[in-house]
Write a protein that holds these residues in place. Sequence first.
Motif, PDB file in Angstrom:
ATOM      1  N   ARG A 274       2.857  10.028  -9.719  1.00 15.58           N
ATOM      2  CA  ARG A 274       2.031  10.227 -10.912  1.00 15.58           C
ATOM      3  C   ARG A 274       1.343  11.586 -10.879  1.00 15.58           C
ATOM      4  O   ARG A 274       1.191  12.242 -11.906  1.00 15.58           O
ATOM      5  N   LEU A 275       0.959  12.032  -9.689  1.00 21.69           N
ATOM      6  CA  LEU A 275       0.277  13.315  -9.545  1.00 21.69           C
ATOM      7  C   LEU A 275       1.240  14.494  -9.450  1.00 21.69           C
ATOM      8  O   LEU A 275       0.808  15.635  -9.342  1.00 21.69           O
ATOM      9  N   GLY A 276       2.530  14.198  -9.464  1.00 20.71           N
ATOM     10  CA  GLY A 276       3.530  15.265  -9.407  1.00 20.71           C
ATOM     11  C   GLY A 276       3.795  15.777  -8.005  1.00 20.71           C
ATOM     12  O   GLY A 276       4.330  16.872  -7.833  1.00 20.71           O
ATOM     13  N   ILE A 277       3.433  15.003  -7.002  1.00 18.99           N
ATOM     14  CA  ILE A 277       3.669  15.407  -5.616  1.00 18.99           C
ATOM     15  C   ILE A 277       5.089  15.011  -5.235  1.00 18.99           C
ATOM     16  O   ILE A 277       5.468  13.843  -5.351  1.00 18.99           O
ATOM     17  N   GLU A 278       5.851  15.988  -4.789  1.00 14.01           N
ATOM     18  CA  GLU A 278       7.242  15.751  -4.399  1.00 14.01           C
ATOM     19  C   GLU A 278       7.303  14.968  -3.087  1.00 14.01           C
ATOM     20  O   GLU A 278       6.360  14.984  -2.293  1.00 14.01           O
ATOM     21  N   HIS A 279       8.432  14.322  -2.871  1.00 12.42           N
ATOM     22  CA  HIS A 279       8.646  13.499  -1.676  1.00 12.42           C
ATOM     23  C   HIS A 279       8.365  14.280  -0.395  1.00 12.42           C
ATOM     24  O   HIS A 279       7.635  13.808   0.484  1.00 12.42           O
ATOM     25  N   GLU A 280       8.929  15.460  -0.301  1.00 16.20           N
ATOM     26  CA  GLU A 280       8.779  16.264   0.919  1.00 16.20           C
ATOM     27  C   GLU A 280       7.307  16.610   1.173  1.00 16.20           C
ATOM     28  O   GLU A 280       6.848  16.584   2.319  1.00 16.20           O
ATOM     29  N   GLU A 281       6.590  16.937   0.123  1.00 13.41           N
ATOM     30  CA  GLU A 281       5.178  17.265   0.267  1.00 13.41           C
ATOM     31  C   GLU A 281       4.375  16.050   0.721  1.00 13.41           C
ATOM     32  O   GLU A 281       3.475  16.157   1.565  1.00 13.41           O
TER      33      GLU A 281
ATOM     34  N   ARG B 105       0.823  -1.209   0.000  1.00 18.48           N
ATOM     35  CA  ARG B 105       0.000   0.000   0.000  1.00 18.48           C
ATOM     36  C   ARG B 105       0.859   1.261   0.000  1.00 18.48           C
ATOM     37  O   ARG B 105       0.518   2.258  -0.649  1.00 18.48           O
ATOM     38  N   ILE B 106       1.948   1.231   0.741  1.00 17.27           N
ATOM     39  CA  ILE B 106       2.853   2.387   0.760  1.00 17.27           C
ATOM     40  C   ILE B 106       3.449   2.607  -0.624  1.00 17.27           C
ATOM     41  O   ILE B 106       3.523   3.731  -1.111  1.00 17.27           O
ATOM     42  N   ARG B 107       3.887   1.535  -1.263  1.00 13.21           N
ATOM     43  CA  ARG B 107       4.426   1.639  -2.630  1.00 13.21           C
ATOM     44  C   ARG B 107       3.387   2.253  -3.561  1.00 13.21           C
ATOM     45  O   ARG B 107       3.692   3.107  -4.389  1.00 13.21           O
ATOM     46  N   ALA B 108       2.133   1.787  -3.439  1.00 10.94           N
ATOM     47  CA  ALA B 108       1.065   2.305  -4.289  1.00 10.94           C
ATOM     48  C   ALA B 108       0.856   3.796  -4.022  1.00 10.94           C
ATOM     49  O   ALA B 108       0.658   4.578  -4.961  1.00 10.94           O
ATOM     50  N   LEU B 109       0.923   4.193  -2.752  1.00  9.13           N
ATOM     51  CA  LEU B 109       0.770   5.603  -2.400  1.00  9.13           C
ATOM     52  C   LEU B 109       1.894   6.442  -3.005  1.00  9.13           C
ATOM     53  O   LEU B 109       1.644   7.492  -3.600  1.00  9.13           O
ATOM     54  N   VAL B 110       3.107   5.962  -2.881  1.00  8.75           N
ATOM     55  CA  VAL B 110       4.255   6.689  -3.433  1.00  8.75           C
ATOM     56  C   VAL B 110       4.145   6.777  -4.954  1.00  8.75           C
ATOM     57  O   VAL B 110       4.393   7.834  -5.541  1.00  8.75           O
ATOM     58  N   ASP B 111       3.754   5.684  -5.585  1.00  8.09           N
ATOM     59  CA  ASP B 111       3.594   5.689  -7.044  1.00  8.09           C
ATOM     60  C   ASP B 111       2.505   6.669  -7.473  1.00  8.09           C
ATOM     61  O   ASP B 111       2.664   7.409  -8.449  1.00  8.09           O
ATOM     62  N   GLU B 112       1.395   6.687  -6.741  1.00  8.33           N
ATOM     63  CA  GLU B 112       0.297   7.604  -7.078  1.00  8.33           C
ATOM     64  C   GLU B 112       0.727   9.051  -6.873  1.00  8.33           C
ATOM     65  O   GLU B 112       0.430   9.920  -7.697  1.00  8.33           O
ATOM     66  N   ALA B 113       1.445   9.321  -5.791  1.00  7.69           N
ATOM     67  CA  ALA B 113       1.938  10.681  -5.543  1.00  7.69           C
ATOM     68  C   ALA B 113       2.875  11.112  -6.668  1.00  7.69           C
ATOM     69  O   ALA B 113       2.787  12.239  -7.164  1.00  7.69           O
TER      70      ALA B 113
ATOM     71  N   VAL C  51       5.531  13.562   2.519  1.00  4.43           N
ATOM     72  CA  VAL C  51       5.869  13.352   3.932  1.00  4.43           C
ATOM     73  C   VAL C  51       5.042  14.284   4.816  1.00  4.43           C
ATOM     74  O   VAL C  51       4.497  13.869   5.844  1.00  4.43           O
ATOM     75  N   VAL C  52       4.921  15.539   4.408  1.00  5.90           N
ATOM     76  CA  VAL C  52       4.114  16.511   5.173  1.00  5.90           C
ATOM     77  C   VAL C  52       2.661  16.045   5.228  1.00  5.90           C
ATOM     78  O   VAL C  52       2.017  16.094   6.280  1.00  5.90           O
ATOM     79  N   MET C  53       2.142  15.563   4.105  1.00  6.34           N
ATOM     80  CA  MET C  53       0.758  15.089   4.063  1.00  6.34           C
ATOM     81  C   MET C  53       0.551  13.909   5.021  1.00  6.34           C
ATOM     82  O   MET C  53      -0.470  13.829   5.714  1.00  6.34           O
ATOM     83  N   ILE C  54       1.532  13.011   5.059  1.00  7.19           N
ATOM     84  CA  ILE C  54       1.439  11.850   5.955  1.00  7.19           C
ATOM     85  C   ILE C  54       1.507  12.311   7.410  1.00  7.19           C
ATOM     86  O   ILE C  54       0.728  11.841   8.254  1.00  7.19           O
ATOM     87  N   GLU C  55       2.393  13.230   7.700  1.00  3.76           N
ATOM     88  CA  GLU C  55       2.509  13.762   9.069  1.00  3.76           C
ATOM     89  C   GLU C  55       1.201  14.418   9.499  1.00  3.76           C
ATOM     90  O   GLU C  55       0.768  14.258  10.636  1.00  3.76           O
ATOM     91  N   GLU C  56       0.577  15.154   8.596  1.00  2.00           N
ATOM     92  CA  GLU C  56      -0.695  15.815   8.924  1.00  2.00           C
ATOM     93  C   GLU C  56      -1.808  14.811   9.176  1.00  2.00           C
ATOM     94  O   GLU C  56      -2.729  15.078   9.952  1.00  2.00           O
ATOM     95  N   ALA C  57      -1.723  13.646   8.530  1.00  2.00           N
ATOM     96  CA  ALA C  57      -2.749  12.623   8.687  1.00  2.00           C
ATOM     97  C   ALA C  57      -2.640  11.886  10.027  1.00  2.00           C
ATOM     98  O   ALA C  57      -3.595  11.230  10.451  1.00  2.00           O
TER      99      ALA C  57
END
Length: 115
Positions: free
Chosen positions: A99-106, A89-97, A108-114
């Motif tokens: 694909r959407l052009g979301i940078e690694h740092e962003e 699931r984490i791999r799928a999340l990273v792949d989707e991010a 990580v921030v989204m995960i921290e906020e969750a």
Amino acid sequence: MLLRLDDRDTAPLHEKIAAGLRRALAAGDLGVGERLPSARELGSSLGVNMHTVLRAYAQLADEGLVSMRRGRGVTVLAAGPDRAELHHRIRALVDEARRLGIEHEELVVMIEEAR
């Protein structure tokens, strides 16, 4: 063991192999204590270099899913399906991010906020 690689997936080969093995763990197709094929055997059956398979095995070993021991091969550890599914699931999340052009740092921030 039958492992198929998705040609449409743009991930590197070693990641596709590792993902396929994670899926096999999660589905219960691979059990604790079971030995995986040698890198040479799996590479030959998939039509890839054995070093690519070794890289996938090393990734799974880093995740605690398998044990790699010289002369004894690669063995599935007790860290079973639940952990494998989470990694999938984490791999799928990273792949989707990606694909959407979301940078690694962003991401990580989204995960921290969750949390």
